[in-house]
Design an enzyme around this catalytic site. Structure first.
Site, PDB file in Angstrom:
ATOM      1  N   GLY A 109       3.414   0.037   1.523  1.00 27.90           N
ATOM      2  CA  GLY A 109       3.658   1.484   1.536  1.00 27.90           C
ATOM      3  C   GLY A 109       3.342   2.165   0.224  1.00 27.90           C
ATOM      4  N   GLY A 129       0.053   2.971  -0.826  1.00 22.83           N
ATOM      5  CA  GLY A 129      -1.274   3.599  -0.853  1.00 22.83           C
ATOM      6  C   GLY A 129      -2.418   2.612  -0.973  1.00 22.83           C
ATOM      7  N   LEU A 130      -2.104   1.307  -0.843  1.00 26.99           N
ATOM      8  CA  LEU A 130      -3.170   0.300  -0.967  1.00 26.99           C
ATOM      9  C   LEU A 130      -3.509  -0.358   0.378  1.00 26.99           C
ATOM     10  CD1 LEU A 130      -2.273  -1.472  -4.361  1.00 26.99           C
ATOM     11  CD2 LEU A 130      -3.727   0.509  -3.955  1.00 26.99           C
ATOM     12  N   GLY A 131      -3.035   0.229   1.458  1.00 26.61           N
ATOM     13  CA  GLY A 131      -3.463  -0.236   2.781  1.00 26.61           C
ATOM     14  C   GLY A 131      -2.914  -1.597   3.177  1.00 26.61           C
ATOM     15  N   SER A 151      -0.496  -2.356   5.336  1.00 26.89           N
ATOM     16  CA  SER A 151      -0.273  -2.544   6.778  1.00 26.89           C
ATOM     17  C   SER A 151      -1.600  -2.787   7.493  1.00 26.89           C
ATOM     18  CB  SER A 151       0.473  -1.356   7.383  1.00 26.89           C
ATOM     19  OG  SER A 151      -0.236  -0.167   7.148  1.00 26.89           O
ATOM     20  N   ALA A 152      -2.646  -2.054   7.097  1.00 24.34           N
ATOM     21  CA  ALA A 152      -3.952  -2.253   7.735  1.00 24.34           C
ATOM     22  C   ALA A 152      -4.445  -3.678   7.494  1.00 24.34           C
ATOM     23  CB  ALA A 152      -4.966  -1.248   7.193  1.00 24.34           C
ATOM     24  N   ALA A 153      -4.260  -4.175   6.268  1.00 20.87           N
ATOM     25  CA  ALA A 153      -4.730  -5.535   5.953  1.00 20.87           C
ATOM     26  C   ALA A 153      -3.993  -6.569   6.798  1.00 20.87           C
ATOM     27  CB  ALA A 153      -4.543  -5.810   4.462  1.00 20.87           C
ATOM     28  N   ASP A 205      -8.277   3.204   6.682  1.00 23.18           N
ATOM     29  CA  ASP A 205      -7.691   1.956   6.163  1.00 23.18           C
ATOM     30  C   ASP A 205      -8.164   0.735   6.947  1.00 23.18           C
ATOM     31  OD1 ASP A 205      -6.181   3.798   4.757  1.00 23.18           O
ATOM     32  OD2 ASP A 205      -4.356   2.584   4.877  1.00 23.18           O
TER      33      ASP A 205
HETATM   34  O1  PMV Z   1      -0.784   5.568   2.170  1.00 22.25           O
HETATM   35  P1  PMV Z   1      -1.831   4.952   3.031  1.00 22.25           P
HETATM   36  O2  PMV Z   1      -2.579   3.857   2.355  1.00 22.25           O
HETATM   37  O3  PMV Z   1      -1.300   4.578   4.378  1.00 22.25           O
HETATM   38  O4  PMV Z   1      -2.938   6.092   3.277  1.00 22.25           O
HETATM   39  C1  PMV Z   1      -2.666   7.247   4.065  1.00 22.25           C
HETATM   40  C2  PMV Z   1      -3.875   8.118   4.068  1.00 22.25           C
HETATM   41  C3  PMV Z   1      -3.747   9.407   4.856  1.00 22.25           C
HETATM   42  O5  PMV Z   1      -5.013  10.070   4.763  1.00 22.25           O
HETATM   43  C4  PMV Z   1      -2.689  10.325   4.255  1.00 22.25           C
HETATM   44  C5  PMV Z   1      -3.411   9.167   6.318  1.00 22.25           C
HETATM   45  C6  PMV Z   1      -4.535   8.463   7.088  1.00 22.25           C
HETATM   46  O6  PMV Z   1      -4.223   7.773   8.069  1.00 22.25           O
HETATM   47  O7  PMV Z   1      -5.714   8.625   6.751  1.00 22.25           O
END
Ligand code: PMV
Length: 330
Positions: free
Chosen positions: A115, A117-119, A121-123, A165
């Site tokens: 959580g 900003g480095l993705g 959950s996507a990884a 992501d």
């Molecule tokens: O905080 P992260 O890594 O989940 O990034 C969110 C990025 C947003 O543009 C705010 C939302 C999205 O799904 O693109």
């Protein structure tokens, strides 16, 4: 038993605006989540997770006739969220294999703070889909994994997710995402990323909703979102020209507009300014904001060192662009 890994990412440009159809450029970084999957005799999912943010937890859930709640006393919101992503990844793998009602033991190991900003959950979702599909005897290409991972993020985040992501994590490298159009950007210059992490997490759902409210209330907030799109378009030209100084200037501009949209935080601004004062080519928050990480372009070692001594910066580390996306480990 199968293991796959997938990288985290930073946003070079375009977060938040990408939700409204503007382009964004995320870049995969050499920090990975590894997911190991082994088929069980029953239908349950047992997850053991160990990463930078969670002290480690084990939960078991699912299966017919069983309590769907995890067998931990009070699952924290982070554990609840992690369960949602892992559940979704397994469902996608079962669907791809045309199977149902198969349980797994799953181990998640991640070098990516959750959580922030480095993705992360996507990884985890990308690596989880690949590992579980292979455990079921199905090989999926990276594009299909990206698509299925996006569906998981979309569901877990109540429809508030772009493809950025998940596509970046599955494909690796620098990518351009605009709506459903996702492409890799080839021949990018060396980008000397240094990341500062304040130890906090941002609430993506709330931050995205906040931007939406501003955008609906004020025409100039809508213009700000469009201006971020313009920065991304200029950034693509700078990437193509290999003009790293211009990329840095555009990152600074992008951070200013994200601040105007209310998604920065004092700790993020402090790290951004520490990086700039240490001669970074540019610095901005990455991801949804509110807390978490900044990314700077460090032409010397100075930015890294300065961030290490910045009050409120819990961790500072270099991260190379990772040209490899989802990877089979075992
Ligand atoms: O905080 P992260 O890594 O989940 O990034 C969110 C990025 C947003 O543009 C705010 C939302 C999205 O799904 O693109």
């Amino acid at each position: 038993m199968t293991t796959s890994s997938a990288p985290g990412k930073v946003y070079l440009f375009g977060e938040h605006a990408v939700v409204y159809g503007e382009p964004a450029v995320p870049c995969a970084i050499e920090r990975r989540a590894r997911v190991t999957v082994e088929r069980r005799e029953d239908e349950r999912l047992r997850v053991r997770a160990n990463d930078l943010t969670l002290d480690g937890f084990t939960v078991t859930w699912g299966g017919s006739g069983t309590d769907p709640r995890p067998d931990v006393d009070v699952p924290t919101p982070l554990v609840e969220a992690a369960m949602g992503y892992i559940d979704g990844a397994i469902e996608q793998a079962l669907d791809a294999a045309g199977e149902d009602g198969i349980g797994f033991d799953i181990t998640v190991e991640s070098d990516i703070p959750l959580g922030a900003g480095l993705g992360s959950s996507a990884a985890v979702v990308v690596a989880g889909i690949d590992a579980a599909a292979r455990e079921l005897g199905v090989e999926l290409d990276a594009g299909t994994i990206a698509d299925r991972a996006y569906r998981v993020e979309y569901d877990v985040q109540d429809g508030q997710a772009s493809r950025a992501d998940t596509f970046c994590s599955a494909m690796g490298g620098a990518v351009r995402v605009q709506g459903d159009d996702c492409q890799r950007i080839e021949d990018v210059p060396t980008l000397p990323f240094v990341i500062g992490y304040d130890g906090n997490t941002g609430d993506t759902g709330k931050l995205v909703a906040g931007v939406r409210e501003l955008k609906e209330a004020y025409g100039f907030a809508a213009d700000t979102v469009e201006s971020i799109g313009d920065i991304v378009r200029s950034g693509e030209i700078a990437l193509d020209d290999g003009d790293v100084e211009e990329i840095g200037r555009l990152m600074n501009f992008n951070h200013g507009l994200l601040s105007a949209l209310g998604v920065s935080a004092r700790s993020l601004d402090t790290m951004v300014w520490a990086a700039r004062e240490a001669d970074a080519l540019g610095a901005k928050l990455t991801g949804s904001g509110g807390g978490g990480c900044i990314v700077a372009l460090d032409r010397t070692e100075q930015t890294h060192t300065a961030l290490e001594y910045t009050p409120g910066c819990e961790d500072a580390f270099r991260a190379e662009l990772d040209t490899e996306g989802v990877r089979r480990e075992r």
